[in-house]
Write a protein that holds these residues in place. Structure first.
Motif, PDB file in Angstrom:
ATOM      1  N   PHE A 227     -46.926  31.887  39.446  1.00 58.11           N
ATOM      2  CA  PHE A 227     -46.116  32.627  38.478  1.00 58.11           C
ATOM      3  C   PHE A 227     -45.339  33.688  39.257  1.00 58.11           C
ATOM      4  O   PHE A 227     -45.937  34.477  39.990  1.00 58.11           O
TER       5      PHE A 227
ATOM      6  N   THR B 135     -40.415  38.353  28.550  1.00 56.30           N
ATOM      7  CA  THR B 135     -40.965  37.272  29.366  1.00 56.30           C
ATOM      8  C   THR B 135     -41.745  37.759  30.578  1.00 56.30           C
ATOM      9  O   THR B 135     -42.650  37.074  31.044  1.00 56.30           O
TER      10      THR B 135
ATOM     11  N   LEU C 233     -45.038  38.103  29.279  1.00 54.27           N
ATOM     12  CA  LEU C 233     -45.618  36.791  28.990  1.00 54.27           C
ATOM     13  C   LEU C 233     -46.098  36.089  30.257  1.00 54.27           C
ATOM     14  O   LEU C 233     -47.040  35.295  30.218  1.00 54.27           O
TER      15      LEU C 233
ATOM     16  N   THR D 246     -49.682  37.307  30.702  1.00 58.85           N
ATOM     17  CA  THR D 246     -50.651  36.783  29.739  1.00 58.85           C
ATOM     18  C   THR D 246     -50.845  35.269  29.906  1.00 58.85           C
ATOM     19  O   THR D 246     -51.951  34.760  29.719  1.00 58.85           O
ATOM     20  N   HIS D 247     -49.766  34.565  30.247  1.00 57.30           N
ATOM     21  CA  HIS D 247     -49.925  33.131  30.500  1.00 57.30           C
ATOM     22  C   HIS D 247     -50.819  32.890  31.716  1.00 57.30           C
ATOM     23  O   HIS D 247     -51.648  31.976  31.723  1.00 57.30           O
TER      24      HIS D 247
ATOM     25  N   SER E 224     -54.433  33.317  30.964  1.00 58.53           N
ATOM     26  CA  SER E 224     -55.021  32.272  30.105  1.00 58.53           C
ATOM     27  C   SER E 224     -55.664  31.147  30.901  1.00 58.53           C
ATOM     28  O   SER E 224     -56.274  30.252  30.317  1.00 58.53           O
TER      29      SER E 224
ATOM     30  N   VAL F  45     -58.366  27.711  29.828  1.00 57.98           N
ATOM     31  CA  VAL F  45     -57.718  26.391  29.771  1.00 57.98           C
ATOM     32  C   VAL F  45     -58.729  25.263  29.918  1.00 57.98           C
ATOM     33  O   VAL F  45     -58.498  24.137  29.450  1.00 57.98           O
TER      34      VAL F  45
END
Lengths: 136, 119
Positions: free
Chosen positions: A8, A19, A22, A25-26, A29, A33
């Protein structure tokens, strides 16, 4: 399939857009998963801040007071608490006059990892090594 | 055939990236690939049902419905959606609601990932 690595890359400043938040936070996660994957399959992200993305990573943020939202500082501490590898570009911190000592840290909360300040060459190596690159 | 996962973050109105994401998804599906599309950020505003097609504005509902009939999977970020006042019971039928790990799970099985950033 085993492990899939994702880099990322955050190049936008926090708070100016959604974004860049985001991306954090992505990446976090990845901790949940596995409930969607087969046994033994994992996703391993690295979270890399470059350019203007290094802005807004300092301590003592007043996001709740000023914007009514959780601060990026809190999110960065959460990254450390879930053992997410976070890399911040050393040259870009210098460019904006940000002292690496002011980056958030979650050691007092029990985090085993901290934010890495690394040369851009190291971040490029992370990007090269990743199976997928997600630029925010 | 392969699998393409698209992360779509831009809003429906205000730029052309959203349109590009859907057209790319359709082109890949028409070639026989599996396609997953993850909506996050402003893109989640596009899943509201009952969109009125005013000719001065882009609409998504008819395109999403057509692509889902072709087999393209769309999943929306629940948090981003409800933050915009979009509710599951008034959203386009067939769109999956889940959290960010759905995107990473789809990425895990993808041959190619295209992250289309938003505002």
């Amino acid at each position: 399939m085993g492990d899939v690595s994702c880099a990322f890359v955050v190049q936008k400043p926090q708070y100016k857009g959604e974004t860049s938040r985001l991306a954090i936070t992505h990446a976090i996660s990845y901790q949940t998963v596995e409930i969607l994957l087969d046994d033994g399959d994992t996703v391993t992200p690295t979270l890399n801040f470059i350019g203007e993305g290094v802005l807004g990573l300092s301590q003592s943020q007043k996001a709740m007071e000023n914007y009514g939202i959780t601060s990026t500082e809190n999110h960065m501490m959460n990254c450390c608490l879930v053992d997410l590898e976070v890399n911040v570009c050393k040259e870009d911190l210098e460019k904006y006059g940000i002292d690496p000592a002011t980056l958030p840290d979650a050691e007092e909360m029990g985090a085993d990892v901290s934010i890495n300040v690394v040369p851009m060459a190291d971040i490029k190596a992370k990007i090269d090594a990743a199976r997928h690159v997600l630029i925010f | 055939m392969g699998k393409l996962t698209i992360g779509c973050f831009p809003g429906l109105v205000g730029n052309m990236s959203y349109d590009f994401a859907l057209k790319l998804a359709e082109a890949a599906k028409d070639k026989g690939h599996d396609v997953d599309v993850w909506f996050s950020g402003n893109a989640t505003g596009s899943i509201a049902a009952g969109q009125k097609h005013l000719k001065d504005y882009s609409t998504a509902e008819q395109h999403l419905t057509r692509l889902m009939e072709k087999g393209v999977k769309f999943c929306t970020c629940e948090a981003c959606s409800v933050a915009r006042g979009v509710k599951k019971d008034s959203s386009i039928e067939g769109v999956i609601w889940n959290a960010m790990h759905w995107y990473l799970g789809s990425i895990h099985g993808a041959d190619r990932v295209l992250q289309i950033g938003g505002e």
